[in-house]
Motif scaffolding. Structure first.
Motif, PDB file in Angstrom:
ATOM      1  N   VAL A  21     -59.179  26.823  19.836  1.00  0.00           N
ATOM      2  CA  VAL A  21     -59.150  28.369  19.401  1.00  0.00           C
ATOM      3  C   VAL A  21     -59.045  29.245  20.694  1.00  0.00           C
ATOM      4  N   TRP A  22     -58.328  30.261  20.818  1.00  0.00           N
ATOM      5  CA  TRP A  22     -58.269  30.959  22.062  1.00  0.00           C
ATOM      6  C   TRP A  22     -59.493  31.556  22.307  1.00  0.00           C
ATOM      7  N   LEU A  23     -60.246  32.005  21.537  1.00  0.00           N
ATOM      8  CA  LEU A  23     -61.561  32.669  21.604  1.00  0.00           C
ATOM      9  C   LEU A  23     -62.572  31.733  22.110  1.00  0.00           C
ATOM     10  N   SER A  60     -51.874  27.209  17.113  1.00  0.00           N
ATOM     11  CA  SER A  60     -52.406  27.419  18.453  1.00  0.00           C
ATOM     12  C   SER A  60     -53.738  27.934  18.411  1.00  0.00           C
ATOM     13  N   GLY A  61     -54.047  28.622  17.372  1.00  0.00           N
ATOM     14  CA  GLY A  61     -55.517  29.017  17.404  1.00  0.00           C
ATOM     15  C   GLY A  61     -55.536  30.508  18.055  1.00  0.00           C
ATOM     16  N   SER A  62     -54.464  31.209  18.335  1.00  0.00           N
ATOM     17  CA  SER A  62     -54.492  32.374  18.861  1.00  0.00           C
ATOM     18  C   SER A  62     -54.946  33.467  17.953  1.00  0.00           C
ATOM     19  N   ASN A  63     -55.121  33.072  16.692  1.00  0.00           N
ATOM     20  CA  ASN A  63     -55.539  34.397  15.716  1.00  0.00           C
ATOM     21  C   ASN A  63     -56.479  33.760  14.903  1.00  0.00           C
ATOM     22  N   VAL A  64     -57.343  32.988  15.294  1.00  0.00           N
ATOM     23  CA  VAL A  64     -58.444  32.539  14.457  1.00  0.00           C
ATOM     24  C   VAL A  64     -59.867  32.496  15.080  1.00  0.00           C
ATOM     25  N   LEU A  65     -60.777  33.184  14.394  1.00  0.00           N
ATOM     26  CA  LEU A  65     -62.239  33.252  14.976  1.00  0.00           C
ATOM     27  C   LEU A  65     -63.016  32.232  13.812  1.00  0.00           C
ATOM     28  N   ILE A 122     -45.730  36.608  22.953  1.00  0.00           N
ATOM     29  CA  ILE A 122     -46.683  36.394  21.746  1.00  0.00           C
ATOM     30  C   ILE A 122     -47.267  35.044  22.047  1.00  0.00           C
ATOM     31  N   PRO A 123     -48.483  34.705  22.019  1.00  0.00           N
ATOM     32  CA  PRO A 123     -49.144  33.324  21.990  1.00  0.00           C
ATOM     33  C   PRO A 123     -49.079  32.764  20.373  1.00  0.00           C
ATOM     34  N   GLY A 124     -49.033  31.595  20.218  1.00  0.00           N
ATOM     35  CA  GLY A 124     -49.114  30.591  19.345  1.00  0.00           C
ATOM     36  C   GLY A 124     -47.646  30.272  18.763  1.00  0.00           C
ATOM     37  N   GLY A 128     -47.319  29.820  12.630  1.00  0.00           N
ATOM     38  CA  GLY A 128     -48.556  30.983  12.640  1.00  0.00           C
ATOM     39  C   GLY A 128     -47.788  32.332  12.595  1.00  0.00           C
ATOM     40  N   ALA A 129     -46.768  32.375  13.479  1.00  0.00           N
ATOM     41  CA  ALA A 129     -46.123  33.782  13.579  1.00  0.00           C
ATOM     42  C   ALA A 129     -45.596  34.009  12.068  1.00  0.00           C
ATOM     43  N   VAL A 130     -45.063  33.092  11.465  1.00  0.00           N
ATOM     44  CA  VAL A 130     -44.261  33.563  10.164  1.00  0.00           C
ATOM     45  C   VAL A 130     -45.486  33.635   8.974  1.00  0.00           C
ATOM     46  N   ASN A 133     -46.698  37.007   9.932  1.00  0.00           N
ATOM     47  CA  ASN A 133     -45.427  37.942  10.025  1.00  0.00           C
ATOM     48  C   ASN A 133     -45.780  38.983  11.344  1.00  0.00           C
ATOM     49  N   ALA A 134     -45.911  38.184  12.600  1.00  0.00           N
ATOM     50  CA  ALA A 134     -46.005  38.502  13.941  1.00  0.00           C
ATOM     51  C   ALA A 134     -44.941  39.707  14.233  1.00  0.00           C
ATOM     52  N   SER A 135     -45.563  40.565  14.937  1.00  0.00           N
ATOM     53  CA  SER A 135     -44.367  41.816  15.292  1.00  0.00           C
ATOM     54  C   SER A 135     -44.819  42.476  16.700  1.00  0.00           C
ATOM     55  N   SER A 136     -43.773  42.836  17.123  1.00  0.00           N
ATOM     56  CA  SER A 136     -44.186  43.733  18.475  1.00  0.00           C
ATOM     57  C   SER A 136     -42.800  44.764  18.536  1.00  0.00           C
ATOM     58  N   HIS A 169     -46.069  44.428   6.359  1.00  0.00           N
ATOM     59  CA  HIS A 169     -46.760  44.654   7.659  1.00  0.00           C
ATOM     60  C   HIS A 169     -47.730  43.547   8.118  1.00  0.00           C
ATOM     61  N   ARG A 170     -47.542  42.744   9.089  1.00  0.00           N
ATOM     62  CA  ARG A 170     -48.186  41.804   9.476  1.00  0.00           C
ATOM     63  C   ARG A 170     -49.088  40.813   8.436  1.00  0.00           C
ATOM     64  N   LYS A 171     -48.130  40.673   7.243  1.00  0.00           N
ATOM     65  CA  LYS A 171     -48.622  39.630   6.338  1.00  0.00           C
ATOM     66  C   LYS A 171     -47.502  39.050   5.441  1.00  0.00           C
ATOM     67  N   VAL A 177     -50.181  26.922   1.216  1.00  0.00           N
ATOM     68  CA  VAL A 177     -48.935  25.978   1.530  1.00  0.00           C
ATOM     69  C   VAL A 177     -48.884  25.904   3.011  1.00  0.00           C
ATOM     70  N   THR A 178     -48.269  24.718   3.739  1.00  0.00           N
ATOM     71  CA  THR A 178     -47.933  24.670   5.106  1.00  0.00           C
ATOM     72  C   THR A 178     -46.766  24.590   5.249  1.00  0.00           C
ATOM     73  N   VAL A 179     -46.405  25.748   6.413  1.00  0.00           N
ATOM     74  CA  VAL A 179     -45.198  26.009   6.603  1.00  0.00           C
ATOM     75  C   VAL A 179     -44.712  24.919   7.634  1.00  0.00           C
ATOM     76  N   LEU A 287     -57.825  43.847   9.531  1.00  0.00           N
ATOM     77  CA  LEU A 287     -57.888  42.863  10.302  1.00  0.00           C
ATOM     78  C   LEU A 287     -56.676  41.975  10.654  1.00  0.00           C
ATOM     79  N   ASN A 288     -56.216  41.633  11.720  1.00  0.00           N
ATOM     80  CA  ASN A 288     -55.155  40.730  11.973  1.00  0.00           C
ATOM     81  C   ASN A 288     -55.890  39.354  12.053  1.00  0.00           C
ATOM     82  N   LEU A 289     -56.856  39.119  12.666  1.00  0.00           N
ATOM     83  CA  LEU A 289     -57.818  37.835  13.125  1.00  0.00           C
ATOM     84  C   LEU A 289     -57.991  37.330  11.867  1.00  0.00           C
ATOM     85  N   GLN A 290     -57.899  35.911  11.648  1.00  0.00           N
ATOM     86  CA  GLN A 290     -58.461  35.072  10.623  1.00  0.00           C
ATOM     87  C   GLN A 290     -59.619  34.788  10.812  1.00  0.00           C
ATOM     88  N   ILE A 291     -60.656  35.094   9.851  1.00  0.00           N
ATOM     89  CA  ILE A 291     -62.207  34.502  10.030  1.00  0.00           C
ATOM     90  C   ILE A 291     -62.403  33.081   9.217  1.00  0.00           C
TER      91      ILE A 291
HETATM   92  C1  LIG Z   1     -53.235  37.848  23.718  1.00  0.00           C
HETATM   93  C2  LIG Z   1     -52.938  37.970  22.592  1.00  0.00           C
HETATM   94  C3  LIG Z   1     -51.658  38.769  22.258  1.00  0.00           C
HETATM   95  C4  LIG Z   1     -51.322  38.757  20.823  1.00  0.00           C
HETATM   96  N1  LIG Z   1     -50.029  39.631  20.744  1.00  0.00           N
HETATM   97  C5  LIG Z   1     -49.700  39.674  19.370  1.00  0.00           C
HETATM   98  C6  LIG Z   1     -48.518  40.696  19.133  1.00  0.00           C
HETATM   99  O1  LIG Z   1     -47.792  41.134  19.794  1.00  0.00           O
HETATM  100  N2  LIG Z   1     -48.106  40.633  17.926  1.00  0.00           N
HETATM  101  C7  LIG Z   1     -48.447  39.936  16.774  1.00  0.00           C
HETATM  102  O2  LIG Z   1     -48.122  39.800  15.732  1.00  0.00           O
HETATM  103  N3  LIG Z   1     -49.452  38.861  17.234  1.00  0.00           N
HETATM  104  C8  LIG Z   1     -50.294  38.908  18.341  1.00  0.00           C
HETATM  105  N4  LIG Z   1     -51.112  38.041  18.365  1.00  0.00           N
HETATM  106  C9  LIG Z   1     -51.559  37.402  17.398  1.00  0.00           C
HETATM  107  C10 LIG Z   1     -51.408  35.946  17.557  1.00  0.00           C
HETATM  108  O3  LIG Z   1     -50.725  35.412  18.492  1.00  0.00           O
HETATM  109  C11 LIG Z   1     -50.273  35.608  16.195  1.00  0.00           C
HETATM  110  O4  LIG Z   1     -50.976  36.227  15.070  1.00  0.00           O
HETATM  111  C12 LIG Z   1     -49.714  34.467  16.316  1.00  0.00           C
HETATM  112  O5  LIG Z   1     -48.560  34.403  15.514  1.00  0.00           O
HETATM  113  C13 LIG Z   1     -50.581  33.189  15.707  1.00  0.00           C
HETATM  114  O6  LIG Z   1     -49.940  31.857  16.022  1.00  0.00           O
HETATM  115  P1  LIG Z   1     -51.008  30.815  15.875  1.00  0.00           P
HETATM  116  O7  LIG Z   1     -49.984  29.585  15.857  1.00  0.00           O
HETATM  117  O8  LIG Z   1     -51.874  30.906  17.245  1.00  0.00           O
HETATM  118  O9  LIG Z   1     -51.703  30.557  14.623  1.00  0.00           O
HETATM  119  P2  LIG Z   1     -53.392  30.138  14.378  1.00  0.00           P
HETATM  120  O10 LIG Z   1     -54.233  31.087  15.205  1.00  0.00           O
HETATM  121  O11 LIG Z   1     -53.565  28.780  14.515  1.00  0.00           O
HETATM  122  O12 LIG Z   1     -53.264  30.451  12.771  1.00  0.00           O
HETATM  123  C14 LIG Z   1     -53.401  31.726  12.350  1.00  0.00           C
HETATM  124  C15 LIG Z   1     -53.286  31.682  10.717  1.00  0.00           C
HETATM  125  O13 LIG Z   1     -52.004  31.141  10.388  1.00  0.00           O
HETATM  126  C16 LIG Z   1     -51.994  29.901   9.760  1.00  0.00           C
HETATM  127  N5  LIG Z   1     -51.208  29.058   9.969  1.00  0.00           N
HETATM  128  C17 LIG Z   1     -50.705  28.620  11.228  1.00  0.00           C
HETATM  129  N6  LIG Z   1     -49.707  27.652  11.224  1.00  0.00           N
HETATM  130  C18 LIG Z   1     -49.472  27.526  10.008  1.00  0.00           C
HETATM  131  C19 LIG Z   1     -48.564  26.643   9.359  1.00  0.00           C
HETATM  132  N7  LIG Z   1     -47.722  25.927   9.775  1.00  0.00           N
HETATM  133  N8  LIG Z   1     -48.420  26.776   8.129  1.00  0.00           N
HETATM  134  C20 LIG Z   1     -49.373  27.664   7.270  1.00  0.00           C
HETATM  135  N9  LIG Z   1     -50.464  28.397   7.764  1.00  0.00           N
HETATM  136  C21 LIG Z   1     -50.231  28.366   9.073  1.00  0.00           C
HETATM  137  C22 LIG Z   1     -53.751  29.414  10.057  1.00  0.00           C
HETATM  138  O14 LIG Z   1     -54.056  28.508   9.053  1.00  0.00           O
HETATM  139  C23 LIG Z   1     -54.251  30.833  10.080  1.00  0.00           C
HETATM  140  O15 LIG Z   1     -54.733  31.327   8.987  1.00  0.00           O
HETATM  141  C24 LIG Z   1     -51.867  37.981  19.815  1.00  0.00           C
HETATM  142  C25 LIG Z   1     -53.016  37.157  20.137  1.00  0.00           C
HETATM  143  C26 LIG Z   1     -53.387  37.255  21.542  1.00  0.00           C
HETATM  144  C27 LIG Z   1     -54.534  36.401  21.566  1.00  0.00           C
END
Ligand SMILES: Cc1cc2nc3c(=O)[nH]c(=O)nc-3n(C[C@H](O)[C@H](O)[C@H](O)COP(=O)(O)OP(=O)(O)OC[C@H]3O[C@@H](n4cnc5c(N)ncnc54)[C@H](O)[C@@H]3O)c2cc1C
Length: 292
Positions: A21-23, A60-65, A122-124, A128-130, A133-136, A169-171, A177-179, A287-291
């Motif tokens: 995880v990124w942290l 990629s663990g960029s949104n998990v604590l 955007i990392p990940g 994870g983005a879907v 609902n990652a946005s910018s 918005h961001r969800k 389910v697994t995407v 919170l955006n971060l998943q705990i």
């Molecule tokens: C430096 C930095 C900048 C960022 N900038 C942005 C930004 O501009 N906009 C934005 O929206 N976010 C941003 N984020 C947050 C993060 O990058 C996004 O949420 C990203 O889409 C997470 O993808 P991930 O693969 O790392 O997911 P993970 O962190 O691995 O997982 C996040 C969540 O998604 C679930 N998940 C992951 N993959 C799947 C799958 N295939 N099926 C089902 N569930 C799954 C996990 O179970 C978990 O609940 C940023 C994070 C960092 C560290």
């Protein structure tokens, strides 16, 4: 629990999650697996479901604590399934969920397809983005999604049209389910103009990111009508610190885990920030971060 013999070679116990995880902090997964293809993934999900073992999917663990206590149940990392699984057909782009989002964006732009370029950097993973609902820049990934394929706990795969994913918005309303795959409907554009636009966005994003090592997160969702960076700055929380965790002094939307940081410190800092913002502005920061 014991997994079927055919899967036992995939299962590791008490696997540290911090390196994934990124942290870079938090405890282990009780059970952990890194399947190499969707068939193994499906077998793992079904076995866990039959044993009533909770499953969490890691991109990629960029949104998990991960809490210090670690994670009960099975953590499945999609890191091995990524491959170069991107298919372009006309204005449609189909991408495996484990593919890095930026890789998918670059492929789209290279094919002269617009609609994802604002997400560059955007990392990940695409999955994870879907899910989140990652946005910018006010545009989310969901608006470019045509459909997604998901794996149910029963092992069945289902295709969901965009409107069934419940993007907001961001969800999303996805749960349990697994995407597996994401299909985008994009627009034809000039490749060189699109490439220039993407490069500019990428440079802007990188220049706005703290010049720290990778141990960083973006914990909060922008509240309606205001970037969270401006909000945190306006209430004087830039640089706020709890032990070895702080908000960045210039870009307070980023939380940084310094050497010695713990998950408890992250959680305390997040709680203090939310309390202060609520007290001073009445805004209940989400919170955006998943705990875990
Ligand atoms: C430096 C930095 C900048 C960022 N900038 C942005 C930004 O501009 N906009 C934005 O929206 N976010 C941003 N984020 C947050 C993060 O990058 C996004 O949420 C990203 O889409 C997470 O993808 P991930 O693969 O790392 O997911 P993970 O962190 O691995 O997982 C996040 C969540 O998604 C679930 N998940 C992951 N993959 C799947 C799958 N295939 N099926 C089902 N569930 C799954 C996990 O179970 C978990 O609940 C940023 C994070 C960092 C560290």
């Amino acid at each position: 629990m014991s997994f079927p013999d055919s899967l036992s070679h995939l299962i590791r116990t008490d696997e540290p999650l911090a390196p994934l995880v990124w942290l870079g902090i938090g405890g282990p997964a009780h059970y952990f697996a890194q399947p190499s293809d969707n068939q193994e993934l499906s077998q793992l999900v079904v076995a866990a479901s039959q044993a009533k073992l909770p499953v969490r999917v890691l991109g990629s663990g960029s949104n998990v604590l991960v809490r210090e206590a670690g994670v009960d149940g099975l953590v499945i990392s999609l890191g091995q399934i990524a491959g170069g699984d991107v298919i372009v057909e006309g204005t449609k782009l189909s991408v495996g969920a484990g593919v890095k989002l930026s890789h998918a964006v670059i492929e789209a732009v290279g094919a002269g397809l617009a609609g994802l370029e604002h997400l560059i950097g955007i990392p990940g993973t695409v999955g994870g983005a879907v899910v989140g609902n990652a946005s910018s820049g006010g545009r989310d990934i969901g608006s470019a999604v045509e459909s997604i394929t998901v794996l149910e706990p029963s092992g069945e795969t289902t295709t969901l049209a965009q409107e069934e994913v419940g993007f907001s918005h961001r969800k999303t309303s996805l749960s349990g389910v697994t995407v597996l795959r994401v299909n985008f409907a994009l627009e034809d554009r000039d490749v060189s103009q699109l490439t220039k636009r993407m490069q500019k966005l990428w440079i802007n994003r990188n220049s706005a990111r703290p010049n720290e090592e990778r141990r960083i997160a973006m914990p909060f969702i922008d509240p309606d009508g205001m970037p969270v960076r401006e909000l945190l700055d306006s209430v004087g929380l830039s640089g706020m610190r709890e032990g070895d965790v702080s908000l960045d002094a210039q870009q307070p939307q980023y939380l940084i885990a310094h050497a010695g940081a713990t998950s408890d410190q992250c959680l305390k800092l997040i709680e203090r920030v939310r309390e202060q913002v609520l007290l001073q502005t009445g805004i209940d920061l989400q919170l955006n971060l998943q705990i875990w």
